[in-house]
Motif scaffolding. Sequence first.
Motif, mmCIF file in Angstrom:
data_model
loop_
_atom_site.group_PDB
_atom_site.id
_atom_site.type_symbol
_atom_site.label_atom_id
_atom_site.label_comp_id
_atom_site.label_asym_id
_atom_site.label_seq_id
_atom_site.Cartn_x
_atom_site.Cartn_y
_atom_site.Cartn_z
ATOM 1 N N GLY A 36 0.834 -1.185 0.000
ATOM 2 C CA GLY A 36 0.000 0.000 0.000
ATOM 3 C C GLY A 36 0.872 1.238 0.000
ATOM 4 O O GLY A 36 2.070 1.162 0.290
ATOM 5 N N TYR A 37 0.282 2.366 -0.342
ATOM 6 C CA TYR A 37 1.034 3.619 -0.345
ATOM 7 C C TYR A 37 0.098 4.791 -0.101
ATOM 8 O O TYR A 37 -1.121 4.662 -0.236
ATOM 9 C CB TYR A 37 1.785 3.819 -1.671
ATOM 10 C CG TYR A 37 0.878 4.173 -2.822
ATOM 11 C CD1 TYR A 37 0.623 5.504 -3.149
ATOM 12 C CD2 TYR A 37 0.268 3.183 -3.571
ATOM 13 C CE1 TYR A 37 -0.215 5.826 -4.197
ATOM 14 C CE2 TYR A 37 -0.573 3.494 -4.615
ATOM 15 C CZ TYR A 37 -0.806 4.822 -4.927
ATOM 16 O OH TYR A 37 -1.661 5.144 -5.954
ATOM 17 N N ALA A 38 0.681 5.908 0.242
ATOM 18 C CA ALA A 38 -0.064 7.151 0.424
ATOM 19 C C ALA A 38 0.856 8.307 0.068
ATOM 20 O O ALA A 38 2.072 8.217 0.259
ATOM 21 C CB ALA A 38 -0.527 7.294 1.868
ATOM 22 N N ASN A 39 0.283 9.373 -0.444
ATOM 23 C CA ASN A 39 1.054 10.596 -0.668
ATOM 24 C C ASN A 39 0.143 11.805 -0.534
ATOM 25 O O ASN A 39 -1.062 11.702 -0.692
ATOM 26 C CB ASN A 39 1.757 10.583 -2.030
ATOM 27 C CG ASN A 39 0.812 10.447 -3.195
ATOM 28 O OD1 ASN A 39 -0.392 10.385 -3.020
ATOM 29 N ND2 ASN A 39 1.345 10.381 -4.393
ATOM 30 N N GLY A 40 0.741 12.921 -0.163
ATOM 31 C CA GLY A 40 0.005 14.164 -0.073
ATOM 32 C C GLY A 40 -0.831 14.347 1.178
ATOM 33 O O GLY A 40 -1.826 15.065 1.152
ATOM 34 N N TYR A 41 -0.445 13.742 2.280
ATOM 35 C CA TYR A 41 -1.197 13.872 3.526
ATOM 36 C C TYR A 41 -0.584 14.931 4.438
ATOM 37 O O TYR A 41 0.631 15.063 4.506
ATOM 38 C CB TYR A 41 -1.298 12.523 4.246
ATOM 39 C CG TYR A 41 -2.354 11.660 3.613
ATOM 40 C CD1 TYR A 41 -3.622 11.575 4.165
ATOM 41 C CD2 TYR A 41 -2.093 10.986 2.427
ATOM 42 C CE1 TYR A 41 -4.605 10.821 3.555
ATOM 43 C CE2 TYR A 41 -3.075 10.231 1.811
ATOM 44 C CZ TYR A 41 -4.320 10.155 2.375
ATOM 45 O OH TYR A 41 -5.305 9.421 1.770
ATOM 46 N N SER A 42 -1.427 15.652 5.155
ATOM 47 C CA SER A 42 -0.943 16.708 6.037
ATOM 48 C C SER A 42 -0.437 16.174 7.369
ATOM 49 O O SER A 42 0.185 16.899 8.127
ATOM 50 C CB SER A 42 -2.038 17.749 6.283
ATOM 51 O OG SER A 42 -3.161 17.139 6.902
ATOM 52 N N SER A 43 -0.693 14.894 7.649
ATOM 53 C CA SER A 43 -0.207 14.311 8.904
ATOM 54 C C SER A 43 0.409 12.941 8.633
ATOM 55 O O SER A 43 0.017 12.240 7.692
ATOM 56 C CB SER A 43 -1.337 14.165 9.916
ATOM 57 O OG SER A 43 -2.222 13.123 9.535
ATOM 58 N N GLU A 44 1.339 12.575 9.492
ATOM 59 C CA GLU A 44 1.966 11.264 9.386
ATOM 60 C C GLU A 44 0.929 10.163 9.620
ATOM 61 O O GLU A 44 0.901 9.144 8.915
ATOM 62 C CB GLU A 44 3.098 11.151 10.399
ATOM 63 C CG GLU A 44 3.863 9.858 10.316
ATOM 64 C CD GLU A 44 5.031 9.810 11.285
ATOM 65 O OE1 GLU A 44 5.961 9.036 11.016
ATOM 66 O OE2 GLU A 44 5.020 10.536 12.306
ATOM 67 N N ALA A 45 0.054 10.357 10.595
ATOM 68 C CA ALA A 45 -0.976 9.368 10.896
ATOM 69 C C ALA A 45 -1.915 9.155 9.708
ATOM 70 O O ALA A 45 -2.305 8.024 9.413
ATOM 71 C CB ALA A 45 -1.766 9.785 12.135
ATOM 72 N N GLY A 46 -2.264 10.230 9.018
ATOM 73 C CA GLY A 46 -3.127 10.116 7.845
ATOM 74 C C GLY A 46 -2.483 9.306 6.734
ATOM 75 O O GLY A 46 -3.129 8.461 6.106
ATOM 76 N N ALA A 47 -1.194 9.550 6.490
ATOM 77 C CA ALA A 47 -0.480 8.793 5.463
ATOM 78 C C ALA A 47 -0.365 7.322 5.852
ATOM 79 O O ALA A 47 -0.578 6.430 5.032
ATOM 80 C CB ALA A 47 0.907 9.394 5.236
ATOM 81 N N TYR A 48 -0.044 7.063 7.106
ATOM 82 C CA TYR A 48 0.078 5.697 7.609
ATOM 83 C C TYR A 48 -1.249 4.950 7.424
ATOM 84 O O TYR A 48 -1.283 3.838 6.893
ATOM 85 C CB TYR A 48 0.462 5.745 9.086
ATOM 86 C CG TYR A 48 0.675 4.406 9.741
ATOM 87 C CD1 TYR A 48 1.954 3.907 9.931
ATOM 88 C CD2 TYR A 48 -0.394 3.641 10.188
ATOM 89 C CE1 TYR A 48 2.159 2.675 10.546
ATOM 90 C CE2 TYR A 48 -0.202 2.416 10.799
ATOM 91 C CZ TYR A 48 1.081 1.933 10.974
ATOM 92 O OH TYR A 48 1.272 0.715 11.566
ATOM 93 N N ASP A 49 -2.327 5.575 7.854
ATOM 94 C CA ASP A 49 -3.645 4.939 7.759
ATOM 95 C C ASP A 49 -4.031 4.656 6.312
ATOM 96 O O ASP A 49 -4.564 3.583 5.996
ATOM 97 C CB ASP A 49 -4.716 5.811 8.417
ATOM 98 C CG ASP A 49 -4.593 5.854 9.923
ATOM 99 O OD1 ASP A 49 -3.901 4.990 10.511
ATOM 100 O OD2 ASP A 49 -5.188 6.776 10.527
ATOM 101 N N ARG A 50 -3.766 5.589 5.409
ATOM 102 C CA ARG A 50 -4.126 5.387 3.995
ATOM 103 C C ARG A 50 -3.325 4.246 3.377
ATOM 104 O O ARG A 50 -3.868 3.441 2.607
ATOM 105 C CB ARG A 50 -3.916 6.672 3.194
ATOM 106 C CG ARG A 50 -4.247 6.510 1.728
ATOM 107 C CD ARG A 50 -5.744 6.171 1.551
ATOM 108 N NE ARG A 50 -6.002 5.788 0.191
ATOM 109 C CZ ARG A 50 -6.363 4.557 -0.190
ATOM 110 N NH1 ARG A 50 -6.511 3.595 0.690
ATOM 111 N NH2 ARG A 50 -6.587 4.289 -1.446
#
Length: 115
Positions: A36-50
Motif C-alpha cells: 500500500g502507499y499514500a502521498n500528499g497527507y498533512s499528517s503522518e498518521a493520515g499517510a500511515y492509515d491510507r
Amino acid sequence: MKHVWKIAAIVIGLSPAAAQAQQWGAVCIGPGGAWGYANGYSSEAGAYDRAMQGSQYDCNEVRTFYNTCGAIAVASNGGWGWSTGGSRGSAEAGAINYCRQYGSGCRVAVWACSG
C-alpha cells in the motif's frame, strides 16, 4: 490567522505556497505480496492509515516519510529494504541496495512521492 501564517513563512524564508506544500507519504508491505502507499497527507498518521487501507490492512511493515519519495524493495527470500530520496529513482535505488544486504533478486514492491 492566514496573515500570521504568511508572515511566519516569510520570516523563515519560504513563500506561503512552499510552506503549505509540506506533505507526508507512506509505503508498506506485508505477507503474500500485500502493499500500500499514500502521498500528499498533512499528517503522518493520515499517510500511515491510507497506506494500510490500500493494503486492506495486510501490511506488517509501514514506513512514513516527509516531503520526499520512499520505496520498499523485496528479495526473493523475503528479505527487504527501504529508502527515501529526492526522486522516485533515488528512493528505489536505495531500497534495492539496502534489500541486497538481506537477500538477492531484489525488486521494488512499492514507491510513492509526497511533497
